[in-house]
Scaffold this motif. Structure first.
Motif, PDB file in Angstrom:
ATOM      1  N   SER A 100       3.885  -3.205  10.825  1.00  0.00           N
ATOM      2  CA  SER A 100       4.408  -1.954  10.282  1.00  0.00           C
ATOM      3  C   SER A 100       4.588  -2.055   8.767  1.00  0.00           C
ATOM      4  CB  SER A 100       5.740  -1.594  10.944  1.00  0.00           C
ATOM      5  OG  SER A 100       5.572  -1.346  12.321  1.00  0.00           O
ATOM      6  N   LEU A 101       5.116  -3.176   8.295  1.00  0.00           N
ATOM      7  CA  LEU A 101       5.270  -3.363   6.857  1.00  0.00           C
ATOM      8  C   LEU A 101       3.926  -3.332   6.142  1.00  0.00           C
ATOM      9  CD1 LEU A 101       8.008  -6.155   6.852  1.00  0.00           C
ATOM     10  CD2 LEU A 101       8.280  -3.807   6.026  1.00  0.00           C
ATOM     11  N   LYS A 102       2.937  -3.992   6.733  1.00  0.00           N
ATOM     12  CA  LYS A 102       1.616  -4.047   6.098  1.00  0.00           C
ATOM     13  C   LYS A 102       0.919  -2.691   6.147  1.00  0.00           C
ATOM     14  CE  LYS A 102       0.695  -8.976   6.678  1.00  0.00           C
ATOM     15  NZ  LYS A 102      -0.282  -9.996   7.127  1.00  0.00           N
ATOM     16  N   VAL A 103       1.048  -2.008   7.289  1.00  0.00           N
ATOM     17  CA  VAL A 103       0.424  -0.689   7.412  1.00  0.00           C
ATOM     18  C   VAL A 103       1.050   0.280   6.424  1.00  0.00           C
ATOM     19  CG1 VAL A 103       0.238   1.325   8.939  1.00  0.00           C
ATOM     20  CG2 VAL A 103      -0.359  -0.943   9.787  1.00  0.00           C
ATOM     21  N   ASP A 104       2.377   0.187   6.243  1.00  0.00           N
ATOM     22  CA  ASP A 104       3.045   1.085   5.312  1.00  0.00           C
ATOM     23  C   ASP A 104       2.559   0.864   3.883  1.00  0.00           C
ATOM     24  OD1 ASP A 104       5.419   3.044   5.056  1.00  0.00           O
ATOM     25  OD2 ASP A 104       5.861   1.554   3.510  1.00  0.00           O
ATOM     26  N   ARG A 105       2.135  -0.357   3.567  1.00  0.00           N
ATOM     27  CA  ARG A 105       1.619  -0.639   2.221  1.00  0.00           C
ATOM     28  C   ARG A 105       0.165  -0.204   2.083  1.00  0.00           C
ATOM     29  NH1 ARG A 105       2.717  -6.636   0.371  1.00  0.00           N
ATOM     30  NH2 ARG A 105       1.769  -5.716  -1.509  1.00  0.00           N
ATOM     31  N   ARG A 106      -0.589  -0.271   3.184  1.00  0.00           N
ATOM     32  CA  ARG A 106      -2.017   0.019   3.105  1.00  0.00           C
ATOM     33  C   ARG A 106      -2.332   1.506   3.215  1.00  0.00           C
ATOM     34  NH1 ARG A 106      -5.074  -4.531   6.875  1.00  0.00           N
ATOM     35  NH2 ARG A 106      -4.143  -6.392   5.915  1.00  0.00           N
TER      36      ARG A 106
ATOM     37  N   ASP B  82      -2.087 -10.652  11.009  1.00  0.00           N
ATOM     38  CA  ASP B  82      -2.946  -9.671  10.345  1.00  0.00           C
ATOM     39  C   ASP B  82      -2.891  -8.351  11.101  1.00  0.00           C
ATOM     40  OD1 ASP B  82      -3.852 -11.385   8.332  1.00  0.00           O
ATOM     41  OD2 ASP B  82      -5.387 -12.239   9.666  1.00  0.00           O
ATOM     42  N   VAL B  83      -3.255  -7.295  10.414  1.00  0.00           N
ATOM     43  CA  VAL B  83      -3.344  -5.998  11.064  1.00  0.00           C
ATOM     44  C   VAL B  83      -4.615  -5.979  11.916  1.00  0.00           C
ATOM     45  CG1 VAL B  83      -3.546  -3.511  10.731  1.00  0.00           C
ATOM     46  CG2 VAL B  83      -2.152  -4.874   9.157  1.00  0.00           C
ATOM     47  N   PRO B  84      -4.474  -5.855  13.238  1.00  0.00           N
ATOM     48  CA  PRO B  84      -5.662  -5.903  14.096  1.00  0.00           C
ATOM     49  C   PRO B  84      -6.480  -4.621  14.002  1.00  0.00           C
ATOM     50  CG  PRO B  84      -3.721  -5.408  15.404  1.00  0.00           C
ATOM     51  CD  PRO B  84      -3.233  -5.656  14.015  1.00  0.00           C
TER      52      PRO B  84
ATOM     53  N   SER C  76      14.011   9.489   7.731  1.00  0.00           N
ATOM     54  CA  SER C  76      13.793   8.735   6.493  1.00  0.00           C
ATOM     55  C   SER C  76      12.331   8.315   6.314  1.00  0.00           C
ATOM     56  CB  SER C  76      14.685   7.485   6.489  1.00  0.00           C
ATOM     57  OG  SER C  76      14.315   6.609   7.550  1.00  0.00           O
ATOM     58  N   PHE C  77      11.445   8.877   7.108  1.00  0.00           N
ATOM     59  CA  PHE C  77      10.052   8.446   7.138  1.00  0.00           C
ATOM     60  C   PHE C  77       9.389   8.440   5.766  1.00  0.00           C
ATOM     61  CE2 PHE C  77       5.602  10.034   7.382  1.00  0.00           C
ATOM     62  CZ  PHE C  77       4.999   8.881   7.867  1.00  0.00           C
ATOM     63  N   TYR C  78       9.601   9.501   4.994  1.00  0.00           N
ATOM     64  CA  TYR C  78       8.867   9.648   3.746  1.00  0.00           C
ATOM     65  C   TYR C  78       9.309   8.669   2.659  1.00  0.00           C
ATOM     66  CZ  TYR C  78       6.680  13.870   5.561  1.00  0.00           C
ATOM     67  OH  TYR C  78       5.939  14.766   6.316  1.00  0.00           O
ATOM     68  N   HIS C  79      10.445   7.979   2.826  1.00  0.00           N
ATOM     69  CA  HIS C  79      10.867   7.038   1.808  1.00  0.00           C
ATOM     70  C   HIS C  79      11.276   5.673   2.364  1.00  0.00           C
ATOM     71  CE1 HIS C  79      14.422   9.493   2.972  1.00  0.00           C
ATOM     72  NE2 HIS C  79      15.000   8.311   3.031  1.00  0.00           N
ATOM     73  N   ASP C  80      11.041   5.401   3.650  1.00  0.00           N
ATOM     74  CA  ASP C  80      11.365   4.062   4.157  1.00  0.00           C
ATOM     75  C   ASP C  80      10.169   3.131   3.967  1.00  0.00           C
ATOM     76  OD1 ASP C  80       9.563   4.404   6.311  1.00  0.00           O
ATOM     77  OD2 ASP C  80      11.130   5.193   7.621  1.00  0.00           O
ATOM     78  N   SER C  81      10.384   1.860   4.296  1.00  0.00           N
ATOM     79  CA  SER C  81       9.338   0.846   4.101  1.00  0.00           C
ATOM     80  C   SER C  81       8.501   0.624   5.351  1.00  0.00           C
ATOM     81  CB  SER C  81       9.978  -0.478   3.691  1.00  0.00           C
ATOM     82  OG  SER C  81      10.859  -0.941   4.707  1.00  0.00           O
TER      83      SER C  81
ATOM     84  N   ILE D 150       8.584   6.058  12.697  1.00  0.00           N
ATOM     85  CA  ILE D 150       7.291   6.627  13.070  1.00  0.00           C
ATOM     86  C   ILE D 150       6.188   5.597  12.844  1.00  0.00           C
ATOM     87  CG2 ILE D 150       5.560   8.283  12.249  1.00  0.00           C
ATOM     88  CD1 ILE D 150       7.756  10.367  12.086  1.00  0.00           C
ATOM     89  N   THR D 151       6.296   4.817  11.782  1.00  0.00           N
ATOM     90  CA  THR D 151       5.304   3.783  11.514  1.00  0.00           C
ATOM     91  C   THR D 151       5.274   2.759  12.640  1.00  0.00           C
ATOM     92  OG1 THR D 151       5.730   4.055   9.141  1.00  0.00           O
ATOM     93  CG2 THR D 151       4.505   2.092   9.825  1.00  0.00           C
ATOM     94  N   GLN D 152       6.437   2.327  13.085  1.00  0.00           N
ATOM     95  CA  GLN D 152       6.499   1.357  14.176  1.00  0.00           C
ATOM     96  C   GLN D 152       5.909   1.931  15.459  1.00  0.00           C
ATOM     97  OE1 GLN D 152      10.834   0.395  12.948  1.00  0.00           O
ATOM     98  NE2 GLN D 152      10.293  -1.204  14.394  1.00  0.00           N
TER      99      GLN D 152
END
Length: 800
Positions: A209-215, A98-100, A152-157, A183-185
């Motif tokens: 990072s994947l979950k944060v990018d979705r949230r 989970d995202v802490p 690629s920040f604005y369009h990566d996952s 940058i997300t990582q």
């Protein structure tokens, strides 16, 4: 039987069956393949003479067990199975992790710094961060960070699969990290996790990072990243960084400034322009250009505007009175952090920015090698011998005098005392580690060491040693294989010495002699020896001008070089950190004593020669004749740079090496300035020579903390083992036998400065070389060093 059946038959070890023929077959005109004797064609056909027919091939052996095991079907099945397991494992991990809750302040703790005896030196810890909304950061500045870290920040996952795979592989194989994070990582690492380099942490980073990018939106992620990153100068977040480096708010930053702050994230301390060395400045400018060029490629910056952009000035750091860093403590803490960061980079394979984030405010207990008593003695020596005599209100030049010093135990490599400046809060630059001033003639022993180590010879083929005679004429053009090289440095005050031995040339710091010696040895060999001894020579050119010590160097570097000479050629890398540990993490520091980099004979010969500088040369008045001296044998070298912008004395006893430097610095103009006239020294010349205040500070400190000791030298050359020639000045009546230097042979009661030629000199010293007594052909003062009111230290050569 078809071809397929034939192959299967061969694989089974059988033979191809003969085709059935009708009796009428021969009538067709074909010739039977077998003999006409009527034998059946079950065996190989035999030609006349008993030879096997060439058309028949021997049967192949059956396929091996390994080939049957690794069939393409089995390998494909295994690969698909592993992929399915990996996908299943990732799905399980994605469901499990989970995202802490983000709490960036929770991991920030005070560091505790201790003296070598365990008593507390300082407690340092305060997080300097002010969160700022992304809408207040100019769009162009936002783009600088994306261009620097993750185009690629604005369009990566949220993850970089290639970079993550590479990072996992390097972590598993122990190769450290190679970057590649989005940058997300990096935001996840800063805000939710930590800087640990483990497989578990990297897998968590990927999932979160994947979950944060979705949230979160991309703007939210970018805001979190620039507000949690460490920029150096104890600044966390872009607002604190804008204040620290430009004295403005983040909302007022321009693109050039944003590009610099974005560049800083790669190596905050190394890229701090105000204190960076030549390499650091070069790297950060390259990074700055890289960021702006990427913005052009991404169409975020007009190419024409990009061409007009210039690297902007950075303001000096102004520490805000952080508790525990007042006085000298801040300099000690700063160097301790720097060396711990470098050790973490080496042992854990992490990049500098991650290492710095692991050190600053992370709850370390760091014990230094600093000796509490020696530290107090060094601070007292600087105050009594220099700073108490400075009066900026009366003399403007006195406001421009900076002192730096480093004291090292040559047997252990421990930094036992250090002086970085008047006060860490008033002068951020650490004068003990800064490399922007010339070491001047303190570099001359390196030239002699190179000559001895490489068995160099003069232009006429004579070996270079302490008794070798050179032409000491001021401004004499140096030659190489009979041709002039276009380099002829003057001696100080343009004094001509004529024929002079290397020993006397070192005593009087004769530039013309060492310029020629450097060419005789080969400047590439000289610079190689400098590197071996401990000088950072990256980017330095091997040119004759370096014989004057025209490169940049710090008291820390010079202390390490002379400590290596004192330690009989074994490399000494001065270390300030004794131990460093956290709650569950202890770092093993490297051994400051390394391998032998020059021979003992070469190192000891240089030491022997340098005792002559103290007892018969430019350091005689304030070191050899110092009333605090109580039998300590001393070797050392003075140095005074061109235009008197720096002055040095680096000297050593058998158990302590200390390098003292004075630097002329106009803080307001950020410029190197002359020190002429400081403390009221009257021109002409009014110079602050290496034999004046640097030597006085050195003597007041060293003779107060060291015992009587003699060098153990393996050499037959130099002033320490053989009395020198007739002195280059007339001995004054006040010079009594009771002041005889300790470098004299214990069996002799005759002072080393006797008028007669001693029997200990080598046979190569012929009577025709009488001028080598050092008497200059012109301009030689008639009195001793202490007799010259305008030049009380006996300085007679430019660059002393």
């Amino acid at each position: 039987m078809g071809r397929a059946e034939e192959r299967r038959a061969r694989q089974r070890g059988g033979r191809r069956a003969a085709p059935k023929r009708h009796r009428s077959q021969p009538a067709t005109g074909t010739t039977p393949t077998g003999p006409t004797t009527g034998t059946t064609p079950t065996g190989p056909a035999t030609a006349p003479g008993g030879r096997a027919s060439r058309s028949a091939k021997p049967a192949k052996p059956p396929k091996g067990r390994i080939r049957r095991l690794f069939t393409w079907k089995k390998m494909l099945g295994t690969f698909l199975g592993v992929c399915l397991l990996g996908i299943g494992g990732f799905i399980a991990l994605y469901m499990y992790v989970d995202v802490p809750e983000g709490n960036p302040l929770a991991s920030k703790q005070s560091n505790v710094y201790k003296y070598s005896d365990g008593t507390v030196l300082a407690r340092v810890g305060r997080v300097n961060r002010e969160m700022v909304d992304l809408s207040k950061v100019p769009k162009g500045v936002q783009h600088t960070f994306v261009a620097a870290e993750n185009k690629s920040f604005y369009h990566d996952s949220g993850i970089d699969v290639k970079g993550l795979t590479r990072g996992l592989f390097n972590t598993v194989t122990g190769r450290g990290t190679q970057g590649g994070s989005t940058i997300t990582q990096q935001y996840v690492k800063n805000y939710y996790l930590n800087q640990d380099q483990t497989v578990t942490r990297k897998l968590k980073e990927m999932v979160i990072s994947l979950k944060v990018d979705r949230r979160l939106s991309k703007d939210d992620i970018l805001a979190g990243y620039i507000n949690t990153s460490y920029y150096g100068r104890n600044a966390y977040g872009i607002q604190a960084a804008a204040q620290a480096y430009y004295g403005t708010d983040a909302s007022k930053l321009d693109v050039e400034q944003g590009a610099y702050l974005a560049s800083l994230l790669q190596a905050p301390s190394q890229y701090d322009w105000a204190v960076a060395g030549p390499v650091g400045k070069k790297l950060v400018q390259q990074r700055w250009n890289y960021v702006l060029d990427n913005m052009v490629k991404q169409k975020w910056l007009d190419p024409a505007k990009r061409q007009t952009m210039k690297f902007t000035d950075i303001i000096p750091e102004d520490p805000k009175g952080m508790p525990g860093e007042e006085g000298q403590k801040g300099y000690l803490v700063q160097l301790a952090n720097q060396q711990l960061v470098e050790r973490l980079m080496a042992t854990e394979g992490i990049k500098r920015s991650d290492a710095e984030a692991q050190v600053v405010d992370r709850g370390w207990t760091i014990t230094l090698n600093i000796d509490k008593k020696k530290q107090a003695a060094l601070e007292k020596a600087v105050k009594t011998q220099l700073t108490s005599k400075l009066n900026p209100k009366k003399r403007k030049v006195d406001d421009h005098i900076q002192a730096g010093a480093v004291s090292v135990d040559p047997n252990t490599g421990k930094i036992v005392a250090m002086y970085g400046g008047q006060d860490y809060f008033k002068h951020y630059y650490n004068n003990a580690t800064r490399r922007d001033y010339q070491p001047a003639s303190t570099f001359k022993p390196v030239i002699l060491a190179a000559a001895l180590e490489h068995d160099a010879t003069t232009q006429d083929g004579k070996p270079i040693n302490a008794n070798t005679v050179y032409d000491g004429t001021s401004g004499r053009q140096a030659v190489d294989q009979g041709s002039k090289v276009g380099f002829g440095p003057p001696n100080e005050d343009h004094v001509n010495y004529g024929p002079i031995t290397v020993q006397k040339a070192m005593n009087q710091s004769v530039n013309s002699v060492f310029a020629q010696m450097g060419i005789d040895v080969g400047m590439s060999k000289v610079m190689d020896t400098a590197k071996e001894l401990g000088m950072d020579t990256e980017g330095m050119q091997a040119v004759p001008a370096q014989t004057l010590g025209s490169m940049g160097a710090s008291p820390l570097e010079m202390a390490g070089i002379y400590a290596t000479l004192d330690n009989h050629g074994y490399k000494v890398t001065p270390s300030i950190v004794k131990t460093a540990e956290q709650k569950d993490h202890q770092v093993k520091m490297s051994n400051p004593i390394g391998s032998q980099v020059i021979s003992r004979t070469a190192a000891d010969t240089v030491t022997s020669v340098l005792t002559g500088v103290v007892d018969d040369g430019t350091a005689r008045k304030n070191v050899a004749n110092n009333p605090l001296r109580s039998g300590q044998q001393v070797a050392g070298k003075t140095g005074t740079s061109d235009e008197n912008k720096s002055a040095w004395f680096t000297g050593y006893t058998p158990d302590l090496v200390t390098s003292v430097g004075l630097f002329g610095e106009d803080m307001k103009k950020k410029a190197h300035v002359s020190m002429v006239g400081a403390t009221g020294l009257l021109p002409p010349p009014g110079r602050v020579n290496g034999g004046t205040y640097p030597a006085e500070i050195w003597a007041a400190y060293t003779f107060g903390v060291t015992d009587r000791a003699k060098f153990d030298l393996n050499t037959t050359q130099g002033a320490a083992v053989a009395p020198t020639d007739t002195p280059s000045w007339t001995q004054t009546p006040s010079r009594t036998p009771s002041n005889t230097p300790s470098s004299e042979p214990p069996t002799s009661s005759t002072p080393s400065r006797t008028p007669s030629q001693t029997p200990s000199q080598t046979p190569s010293q012929t009577p025709s070389q009488t001028p080598t007594t050092g008497t200059p052909t012109t301009g030689q003062p008639t009195g001793g060093p202490s007799d010259d009111p305008l030049n009380p230290d006996g300085s007679l050569g430019f660059g002393q």
